[in-house]
Design a protein around this motif. Structure first.
Motif, PDB file in Angstrom:
ATOM      1  N   LYS A   1       0.789  -0.925   3.610  1.00 56.18           N
ATOM      2  CA  LYS A   1       2.200  -0.356   3.858  1.00 56.18           C
ATOM      3  C   LYS A   1       2.499  -0.811   3.248  1.00 56.18           C
TER       4      LYS A   1
ATOM      5  N   GLU B   1       5.065   0.894  -0.274  1.00 56.32           N
ATOM      6  CA  GLU B   1       6.671   1.218  -0.379  1.00 56.32           C
ATOM      7  C   GLU B   1       7.203   0.561  -1.279  1.00 56.32           C
TER       8      GLU B   1
ATOM      9  N   ASP C   1       5.524   4.886  11.749  1.00 59.30           N
ATOM     10  CA  ASP C   1       6.223   5.240  10.746  1.00 59.30           C
ATOM     11  C   ASP C   1       4.628   5.988   9.777  1.00 59.30           C
ATOM     12  N   SER C   2       4.237   6.978  10.110  1.00 63.52           N
ATOM     13  CA  SER C   2       3.314   7.712   8.987  1.00 63.52           C
ATOM     14  C   SER C   2       3.764   8.093   7.684  1.00 63.52           C
ATOM     15  N   ASP C   3       4.886   7.973   7.221  1.00 60.96           N
ATOM     16  CA  ASP C   3       5.621   8.146   6.064  1.00 60.96           C
ATOM     17  C   ASP C   3       5.643   6.702   4.834  1.00 60.96           C
ATOM     18  N   LYS C   4       5.470   5.919   6.247  1.00 59.10           N
ATOM     19  CA  LYS C   4       4.321   4.428   5.157  1.00 59.10           C
ATOM     20  C   LYS C   4       3.199   4.110   5.725  1.00 59.10           C
TER      21      LYS C   4
ATOM     22  N   ARG D   1       0.937   2.426  16.381  1.00 63.93           N
ATOM     23  CA  ARG D   1       0.745   2.007  15.488  1.00 63.93           C
ATOM     24  C   ARG D   1       0.010   2.102  13.843  1.00 63.93           C
TER      25      ARG D   1
ATOM     26  N   ASP E   1       8.335  -5.925   4.594  1.00 63.59           N
ATOM     27  CA  ASP E   1      10.758  -4.927   4.378  1.00 63.59           C
ATOM     28  C   ASP E   1      11.501  -5.717   5.169  1.00 63.59           C
TER      29      ASP E   1
END
Length: 589
Positions: free
Chosen positions: A53, A57, A100-103, A222, A354
């Protein structure tokens, strides 16, 4: 008069006793630590991190990705040389349970439909272009020498029993369909070729991740994962992957297994593999090693190496250590993992977290991305990691010392490195006794330390405390709540044997030449004692010249003369120790 003198004498004794009792124990006691060449563990291969992840990002920002590459893999950073690149299986498009599928790493699977309405699945890496670009920057920062392992988190959803890449309906059930094992192998081989198309050479494949765990459950919020039972299911999966790699002309891409959570589970998984499946595995990956396991050690000897992968946790240690708490925690974990498992590599799960963590507590990652400024900032945990990674490099031999100390030896430059953790709030005075090493005249000790806070502490600080080297070692003071690295230049490993007889079987033959060639090609490093015997021209290097000299010897054209690089006059002697001691006494006045 005599009675009065007795009273005064008794009073003097009491004063003396009080003075002795008031001296702190740490100031009066010297702890001896033996660094012995007899306790060699393995030849080390490196340090690294997972590409999960955080990389997704970081890849979105050129400034962050540039800085991450340099801080983690650059010469001025941690000098990491390994990456585990997480490959997402790709969940059913109809599912939306990942929070948090976008991450998460984007799936490489693309569904296509032909003119006849037939549905097919192909690989498309376009959605992952930012992370791949970051990987390439890391390769550049590492000087082009970066080992990349692909780590699929799950088969694509259409190969699973549950139709979900988070796991099975019942978490203890296998989720890879039995009729899709070969398809999964081909999917992995295609992924290797797809990365090659992006200019990235994949070194190895880890086709399972914590396969015996019971936390891979369909609908989980998760991350992806899939259970694979020990024994026949894991064996058949490994064989299928091996067959697919060989069929695709990728036989040089090695297989790592089984990435179990701990050393005990890893021992059970290895022991349950069929002989055919075990033969497909090159390296053993495990995620932690809190203690030793004799069964694991015995089983792992047949493989090319052991690696700690996906490591990290909210570890803490120390006494009122503040920002050093997490730094000391990860340092002690690195030492225990490497010594308990005899691992040749240690890789983080995610090197970047993060948001700014509580720096006085335990947290994941070494760097953090500030949510307010977007900047990438270091922690004392980062600098503690560097106390190991910057000074213990690939091809050095790890040496077991104790729970707070580990050492490594580099034969190529006669360098012994010791990393020591002091998790007490007082100074520790330590005598390091070097057993099995000769110390050359002119040997020196450099002390590098991380302690205190980011604001007013030390980060890789080279101290002015130059230790005096004797024929047996040196003494040093460990600062409170600190991680200290000692680099001893001029340490020569004592070794017996005949130059050229690399494997020590009493003969110089093609086996010795082959072992030396593998070392020169970085295929498999020789232990330090074998390196001394492989350096047949005694120039301090192992290269094509030594291989050529061995070949000439084997063919009877030119025999190797057993002339050693150093003689007794080159080393510090016990007599010179006395001179050093007298000088120290005189200097103290």
């Amino acid at each position: 008069m005599k009675f009065r003198k007795r009273i005064l004498s008794m009073a003097a004794v009491c004063v003396m006793l009080f003075d002795v009792m008031s001296i702190p124990a740490s100031a009066d006691e010297i702890e001896t630590k033996t660094v012995s060449s007899a306790n060699r563990l393995c030849v080390f291969s490196g340090w690294g991190t997972g590409f999960s992840k955080w990389a997704v990002e970081a890849g979105k920002s050129k400034a962050v990705s540039d800085k991450a590459a340099e801080m983690l893999f650059g010469e001025k950073g941690l000098k990491m040389n390994m990456v585990r690149y997480e490959v997402s299986g790709g969940d059913d498009p109809a599912h939306s349970h990942f929070l948090d599928s976008d991450k998460m790493p984007p799936s490489w699977i693309k569904t296509v439909t032909d003119n006849n309405g037939k549905i097919d699945h192909v690989l498309d890496l376009s959605k992952d272009k930012n992370r791949i670009a970051l990987l390439k920057k890391c390769i550049t920062s590492a000087g082009g020498k970066l080992s990349v392992e692909l780590c699929p988190t799950s088969p694509p959803y259409y190969m699973t029993v549950s139709g979900c890449t988070a796991g099975a309906v019942y978490s203890g059930n296998d989720n890879l369909r039995a009729d899709c094992r070969n398809a999964y192998g081909k999917y992995i081989a295609s992924a290797v070729n797809a990365m090659a198309g992006q200019g990235v050479s994949v070194t190895s494949i880890a086709p399972m991740n914590e396969p015996s765990s019971l936390h891979w459950k369909a609908g989980d919020t998760r991350r992806e994962g899939f259970h694979v039972s020990q024994g026949e299911p894991q064996s058949k999966l490994l064989i299928a992957v091996s067959n697919a790699l060989n069929s695709a002309g990728l036989s040089k891409v090695s297989i790592s297994a089984s990435d179990e959570t701990d050393i005990d589970t890893a021992a059970a998984s290895l022991g349950a593999l069929s002989s055919q499946a075990a033969g497909t595995v090159s390296k053993v990956n495990i995620h932690s090693s809190e203690h030793e396991n004799a069964d694991f050690t015995a089983l792992a000897q047949k493989y090319a190496g052991i690696r700690i992968t996906d490591a990290d946790g909210c570890y803490t240690a120390g006494e009122n250590a503040g920002e050093m708490s997490a730094a000391l925690g990860i340092s002690k974990r690195i030492i225990s993992d490497l010594q308990n498992s005899r691992a040749s590599a240690w890789l983080m799960w995610q090197a970047v977290c993060d948001g700014r963590p509580d720096l006085d507590a335990g947290y994941l990652g070494l760097l953090y991305r500030d949510n307010m400024t977007g900047s990438l900032d270091a922690t004392q945990k980062y600098y503690a990691f560097g106390q190991f990674s910057r000074y213990i490099g690939a091809a050095s031999t790890l040496i077991k010392v104790d729970e707070d100390t580990i050492a490594a030896y580099e034969r190529s430059n006669n360098r012994l490195t010791i990393v020591a953790v002091n998790d007490c709030s007082c100074v520790k005075e330590v005598k390091y006794y070097l057993d099995g090493f000769g110390l050359l005249k002119g040997s020196s000790v450099t002390e590098i330390r991380t302690s205190g806070s980011l604001y007013d502490g030390e980060q890789w600080s080279v101290t002015d405390n130059a230790a005096v080297v004797t024929s047996t070692g040196f003494s040093a003071d460990l600062a409170p709540n600190s991680v200290t690295t000692y680099v001893i230049d001029g340490a020569v490993l004592h070794v017996t044997g005949t130059l050229g007889d690399v494997n020590g079987d009493g003969h110089i033959n093609v086996t010795d030449r082959t072992l030396t060639a593998a070392h020169v090609k970085f295929a498999r490093f020789l232990p330090d004692d074998a390196q001394l015997l492989a350096d047949v021209n005694c120039d301090g290097l192992i290269n094509i010249t030594d291989i050529t000299r061995m070949a000439a010897h084997i063919k009877g054209k030119r025999f190797i003369k057993d002339v050693r690089r150093y003689n007794e006059d080159d080393f510090i002697t016990d007599a010179e120790n006395d001179v050093i001691s007298d000088y120290d006494i005189a200097s103290d006045g």
